[in-house]
Design a protein around this motif. Structure first.
Motif, PDB file in Angstrom:
ATOM      1  N   VAL A  63       0.756  -1.495   0.034  1.00 15.41           N
ATOM      2  CA  VAL A  63      -0.140  -0.025  -0.200  1.00 15.41           C
ATOM      3  C   VAL A  63       0.812   1.202   0.029  1.00 15.41           C
ATOM      4  O   VAL A  63       1.628   1.310   0.885  1.00 15.41           O
ATOM      5  N   VAL A  64       0.775   2.040  -1.041  1.00 14.79           N
ATOM      6  CA  VAL A  64       1.630   3.280  -1.242  1.00 14.79           C
ATOM      7  C   VAL A  64       0.534   4.665  -0.831  1.00 14.79           C
ATOM      8  O   VAL A  64      -0.876   4.566  -1.241  1.00 14.79           O
ATOM      9  N   GLY A  65       1.308   5.724  -0.417  1.00 13.38           N
ATOM     10  CA  GLY A  65       0.378   6.933  -0.314  1.00 13.38           C
ATOM     11  C   GLY A  65       0.681   7.523  -1.567  1.00 13.38           C
ATOM     12  O   GLY A  65       1.084   7.377  -2.610  1.00 13.38           O
ATOM     13  N   GLU A  66       0.426   8.755  -1.462  1.00 14.24           N
ATOM     14  CA  GLU A  66       0.318  10.098  -2.846  1.00 14.24           C
ATOM     15  C   GLU A  66       1.780   9.980  -3.258  1.00 14.24           C
ATOM     16  O   GLU A  66       1.883  10.188  -4.378  1.00 14.24           O
ATOM     17  N   THR A  67       2.732  10.014  -2.454  1.00 10.68           N
ATOM     18  CA  THR A  67       4.228  10.382  -3.190  1.00 10.68           C
ATOM     19  C   THR A  67       4.958   9.013  -3.222  1.00 10.68           C
ATOM     20  O   THR A  67       6.016   9.112  -3.847  1.00 10.68           O
ATOM     21  N   GLY A  68       4.252   8.059  -3.168  1.00 15.06           N
ATOM     22  CA  GLY A  68       4.549   6.467  -3.657  1.00 15.06           C
ATOM     23  C   GLY A  68       5.411   5.760  -2.480  1.00 15.06           C
ATOM     24  O   GLY A  68       5.993   4.890  -2.652  1.00 15.06           O
ATOM     25  N   GLY A  69       5.308   6.496  -1.361  1.00 15.13           N
ATOM     26  CA  GLY A  69       6.217   6.135  -0.112  1.00 15.13           C
ATOM     27  C   GLY A  69       5.183   4.874   0.552  1.00 15.13           C
ATOM     28  O   GLY A  69       3.725   4.820   0.418  1.00 15.13           O
ATOM     29  N   VAL A  70       5.981   3.831   0.990  1.00 11.82           N
ATOM     30  CA  VAL A  70       5.201   2.424   1.375  1.00 11.82           C
ATOM     31  C   VAL A  70       4.604   2.667   2.729  1.00 11.82           C
ATOM     32  O   VAL A  70       5.238   3.115   3.607  1.00 11.82           O
ATOM     33  N   ARG A  71       3.326   2.545   2.890  1.00 11.43           N
ATOM     34  CA  ARG A  71       2.480   2.642   4.253  1.00 11.43           C
ATOM     35  C   ARG A  71       2.325   1.481   4.700  1.00 11.43           C
ATOM     36  O   ARG A  71       2.165   1.387   6.074  1.00 11.43           O
ATOM     37  N   ALA A  72       2.112   0.355   3.951  1.00 14.12           N
ATOM     38  CA  ALA A  72       1.808  -0.900   4.748  1.00 14.12           C
ATOM     39  C   ALA A  72       2.288  -1.844   3.528  1.00 14.12           C
ATOM     40  O   ALA A  72       2.120  -1.762   2.460  1.00 14.12           O
ATOM     41  N   ALA A  73       2.685  -3.038   4.032  1.00 16.06           N
ATOM     42  CA  ALA A  73       3.034  -4.160   3.156  1.00 16.06           C
ATOM     43  C   ALA A  73       3.056  -5.557   3.992  1.00 16.06           C
ATOM     44  O   ALA A  73       3.517  -5.449   5.141  1.00 16.06           O
ATOM     45  N   GLY A  74       2.765  -6.615   3.567  1.00 18.60           N
ATOM     46  CA  GLY A  74       2.712  -7.798   4.168  1.00 18.60           C
ATOM     47  C   GLY A  74       2.540  -8.998   3.126  1.00 18.60           C
ATOM     48  O   GLY A  74       2.023  -8.816   1.985  1.00 18.60           O
ATOM     49  N   PHE A  75       2.871 -10.104   3.452  1.00 22.86           N
ATOM     50  CA  PHE A  75       2.740 -11.264   2.710  1.00 22.86           C
ATOM     51  C   PHE A  75       1.477 -11.961   2.901  1.00 22.86           C
ATOM     52  O   PHE A  75       1.059 -12.908   3.412  1.00 22.86           O
ATOM     53  N   THR A  76       0.265 -11.111   2.218  1.00 18.07           N
ATOM     54  CA  THR A  76      -1.032 -11.549   2.028  1.00 18.07           C
ATOM     55  C   THR A  76      -1.659 -10.997   1.000  1.00 18.07           C
ATOM     56  O   THR A  76      -1.112  -9.930   0.368  1.00 18.07           O
ATOM     57  N   GLU A  77      -2.707 -11.426   0.654  1.00 18.12           N
ATOM     58  CA  GLU A  77      -3.392 -11.027  -0.390  1.00 18.12           C
ATOM     59  C   GLU A  77      -4.645 -10.028   0.090  1.00 18.12           C
ATOM     60  O   GLU A  77      -5.419  -9.468  -0.703  1.00 18.12           O
ATOM     61  N   ARG A  78      -4.850  -9.939   1.551  1.00 19.06           N
ATOM     62  CA  ARG A  78      -5.833  -9.605   2.175  1.00 19.06           C
ATOM     63  C   ARG A  78      -5.649  -7.869   2.557  1.00 19.06           C
ATOM     64  O   ARG A  78      -5.021  -7.945   3.416  1.00 19.06           O
ATOM     65  N   LEU A  79      -6.343  -6.913   1.669  1.00 20.96           N
ATOM     66  CA  LEU A  79      -6.179  -5.666   2.214  1.00 20.96           C
ATOM     67  C   LEU A  79      -6.448  -5.306   3.561  1.00 20.96           C
ATOM     68  O   LEU A  79      -5.718  -4.677   4.065  1.00 20.96           O
ATOM     69  N   ASP A  80      -7.641  -6.045   3.915  1.00 19.16           N
ATOM     70  CA  ASP A  80      -8.046  -5.837   5.302  1.00 19.16           C
ATOM     71  C   ASP A  80      -7.117  -6.350   6.436  1.00 19.16           C
ATOM     72  O   ASP A  80      -7.348  -5.805   7.603  1.00 19.16           O
ATOM     73  N   GLU A  81      -6.223  -7.078   6.141  1.00 21.98           N
ATOM     74  CA  GLU A  81      -5.048  -7.076   7.330  1.00 21.98           C
ATOM     75  C   GLU A  81      -3.959  -6.051   7.264  1.00 21.98           C
ATOM     76  O   GLU A  81      -3.390  -5.976   8.304  1.00 21.98           O
ATOM     77  N   LEU A  82      -3.657  -5.267   6.304  1.00 26.15           N
ATOM     78  CA  LEU A  82      -2.824  -4.264   6.039  1.00 26.15           C
ATOM     79  C   LEU A  82      -3.338  -2.979   6.479  1.00 26.15           C
ATOM     80  O   LEU A  82      -2.801  -2.185   7.290  1.00 26.15           O
ATOM     81  N   LEU A  83      -4.620  -2.337   6.170  1.00 27.37           N
ATOM     82  CA  LEU A  83      -4.930  -1.326   6.343  1.00 27.37           C
ATOM     83  C   LEU A  83      -5.204  -0.871   7.947  1.00 27.37           C
ATOM     84  O   LEU A  83      -4.704   0.245   8.464  1.00 27.37           O
ATOM     85  N   PRO A  84      -5.487  -1.832   8.803  1.00 24.01           N
ATOM     86  CA  PRO A  84      -5.360  -1.584  10.424  1.00 24.01           C
ATOM     87  C   PRO A  84      -3.911  -1.065  10.869  1.00 24.01           C
ATOM     88  O   PRO A  84      -3.710  -0.579  11.861  1.00 24.01           O
ATOM     89  N   LEU A  85      -2.997  -1.604  10.102  1.00 18.47           N
ATOM     90  CA  LEU A  85      -1.615  -1.343  10.436  1.00 18.47           C
ATOM     91  C   LEU A  85      -1.201   0.249  10.440  1.00 18.47           C
ATOM     92  O   LEU A  85      -0.211   0.682  10.819  1.00 18.47           O
ATOM     93  N   ILE A  86      -1.758   1.068   9.293  1.00 10.98           N
ATOM     94  CA  ILE A  86      -1.502   1.933   9.015  1.00 10.98           C
ATOM     95  C   ILE A  86      -1.746   2.966  10.170  1.00 10.98           C
ATOM     96  O   ILE A  86      -2.979   2.906  10.360  1.00 10.98           O
TER      97      ILE A  86
END
Length: 164
Positions: A17-40
């Motif tokens: 998951v990247v922000g507007e400037t391309g910086g990584v805000r979340a990343a993980g070895f999963t296909e499930r976005l719902d596992e990553l968004l709460p980490l931000i």
């Protein structure tokens, strides 16, 4: 607006998951976005939309898995936490070199607080940008793997890849 992409890797699907400037805000070895968004962090969060082009990040990931173990150093990350120590520890974690894992105790020393071994472990556990901020390079005192949000099989694969 956040953008995300899931790409195949030898360690399994990696969603970034990247922000507007391309910086990584979340990343993980999963296909499930719902596992990553709460980490931000809430100040960095927002709606995420799939995108086949999240910038140069995917090229750096490919290069890393093709053997350029320093390719991820060029990737900007956007991490934020409520705690000063964890924020600093995340910066320090990015300095742990591939193929040179450290123990939680060594990591606490590197972060400037030798007695904060539990704090060092917490920084690893709360890391939202796996692979780019390499918490997989932090091990238990006896050299065993310890924990990893994305599974010990993935952690072992990453460490073996970096040791080769």
């Amino acid at each position: 607006m956040l953008k995300y992409q899931t790409m195949p890797t030898p360690a399994g699907p990696l969603t970034i998951v990247v922000g507007e400037t391309g910086g990584v805000r979340a990343a993980g070895f999963t296909e499930r976005l719902d596992e990553l968004l709460p980490l931000i962090h809430p100040a960095l969060s927002g709606q995420a939309v799939p995108d086949d082009d999240i910038g140069p990040v995917t090229g750096h990931v490919r290069s890393y898995f093709e053997g350029d173990l320093t390719a991820l150093d060029a990737v900007a990350v956007e991490q934020r936490t409520g705690g000063e120590f964890i924020a600093h520890a995340w910066q320090v974690m990015r300095d742990i070199k591939p193929g040179s894992p450290v123990t939680y105790s060594q990591f606490a020393v590197m972060a400037g607080r030798p007695a904060a071994v539990r704090g060092a472990a917490a920084a690893c556990a709360r890391n939202p940008v796996a692979l780019f901020t390499p918490c997989h390079r932090v091990l238990r005192l006896d050299g065993s793997l310890g924990g990893y949000r994305w599974g010990l099989t993935v952690k072992r694969l990453l460490l073996d890849h970096e040791a080769a």
